[in-house]
Design a protein around this motif. Structure first.
Motif: not given
Length: 405
Positions: A209-213, A229-231, A270-273
């Motif tokens: 989560g920290a890496l994605l942020a 995000t998907l990655g 969140a919208r992308a997911l």
């Protein structure tokens, strides 16, 4: 070839579910199952190794990474819904009410079913308690989709519909907590080692989560943001599957970390997911259905007890929740009847338990919960009508208008 068969089956079911052939007026039960995605679950059972055999056990083993990815994506979406600001604003009686209805259903199912599981499985009391706890966790979950549809269609007051949806969202935490407990008891022969695996899953999720942020913080292009995000979601599920820890719990920790960071970029994540939420859920329920062992008569014997005890626990737990919540939240009368629908998270719990605790007992738990979830979805429609009350009779003036029209 089997993967192509899976995709074609899901595409065909998607077309059927969105077509006018499933008219809710003519086939209300079938239309409800299609709308909730459980029609994909039944179709998976029919195509699985224990019925038609179009997908073999070997094929399902080859599709385990897909299940892990879907569980990771589901977990991230759940974690993103844990909005810290909203959770801090909720008064304490709301938490007490959520815990009351979820905890009552958990106790009504888990405690009575320990003895039959222990006597029929021949395994250790520790494993039997873990399996019964997971059945209780699945029973504690509810879905608020009937309440959401009711207030959107004007059949229920908006405040009451949102109150039901809020309580059902909070009881997801009870289910996830019990899943962690069941994995501590069943994922390893040593409780300490099981606890370490659960902590490793949570730590993995926080790091991802920290890496994605960090990676999405400065991205402006929507396509690039969606790809990253998907990655990131694939990284959570894939790493958890490689380390043989819970992809669902890792995903929840990842999503919760993103929700804690907050900001406009996280909202775009969140919208992308949200665009892949429905397809990932349908693929997951289809594969969970394929894993059902329909010829386990021991599981069929447990289903009536699971459904009946859960129904009783939800009705009584709903009454207790209404007393505890007081005036802090507006809820409909007969709240328990609005909590009968079980939702897809129950399927995620048993799928995760089956992947990390292999053996006949986890297979039986999956069978009971899958069949019970379908029955609960069918019961939920008539039960929710008890919340709404009888349909209002048209006034004579209204009848005249309808005749004239």
């Amino acid at each position: 070839m089997q993967a192509l068969l899976v995709l074609l089956s899901i595409a065909a079911l998607s077309l059927l579910a969105s077509s006018r052939a499933l008219d809710p007026g003519r086939f209300p039960a079938l239309a409800r199952l299609a709308a909730s995605g459980f029609l994909f679950l039944i179709f998976g059972v029919l195509m699985g190794p224990s019925v038609a055999g179009l997908l073999s056990t070997r094929n399902l083993d080859g599709l385990r990474p897909v299940v892990a990815l879907c569980l990771g994506a589901s977990g991230v979406i759940l974690g993103l819904n844990l909005e810290p600001r909203l959770l801090r604003l909720l008064p304490r009686p709301v938490y007490s009410a959520a815990l009351a209805h979820a905890g009552t259903a958990f106790l009504f199912v888990a405690v009575p079913l320990v003895a039959p599981i222990l006597l029929t499985s021949g395994l250790s009391p520790q494993a039997a308690v873990g399996a019964a706890a997971l059945l209780g966790a699945a029973a504690s979950l509810s879905s608020g989709h009937f309440a959401v549809l009711a207030y959107r269609s004007g059949r229920m007051d908006r405040a009451r519909g949102l109150g039901v949806a809020l309580l059902t969202m909070l009881d997801d935490a009870v289910g996830l907590g019990v899943l962690a407990l069941a994995l501590v008891l069943g994922a390893s022969t040593q409780v300490g080692e099981g606890l370490g695996l659960v902590c490793l899953a949570l730590l993995l999720g926080v790091m991802c989560g920290a890496l994605l942020a960090f990676l999405t913080h400065s991205l402006k292009d929507l396509a690039e943001l969606t790809t990253v995000t998907l990655g990131g979601v694939a990284l959570v599920g894939g790493a958890a599957a490689y380390l043989r820890v819970s992809a669902l719990l890792a995903g929840v920790a990842c999503g919760a970390t993103l929700a804690l960071v907050g900001g406009r970029t996280v909202e775009r994540v969140a919208r992308a997911l949200g665009r892949v939420e429905r397809p990932a859920f349908l693929v997951l329920v289809f594969l969970v259905g394929c894993g059902v062992h329909a010829r386990d008569w021991g599981a069929w014997a447990l289903v009536p007890g699971f459904v009946g005890l859960r129904f009783l626990g939800k009705v009584l737990g709903g009454k207790l929740a209404q007393r505890l919540v007081g005036s802090a939240l507006e809820l409909p009368p007969r709240l328990g009847y609005a909590l009968i629908a079980q939702g897809g998270l129950a399927l995620c719990l048993v799928a995760e338990y089956g992947m990390l605790v292999p053996g006949g007992l986890s297979q039986r738990v999956l069978d009971v919960v899958v069949v019970g979830a379908v029955l609960n979805e069918l019961l939920a429609g008539p039960a929710f009508r008890q919340v709404l009350g009888p349909p209002r009779a048209a006034t004579p003036a209204r009848q005249d208008l309808e005749v004239a029209a």
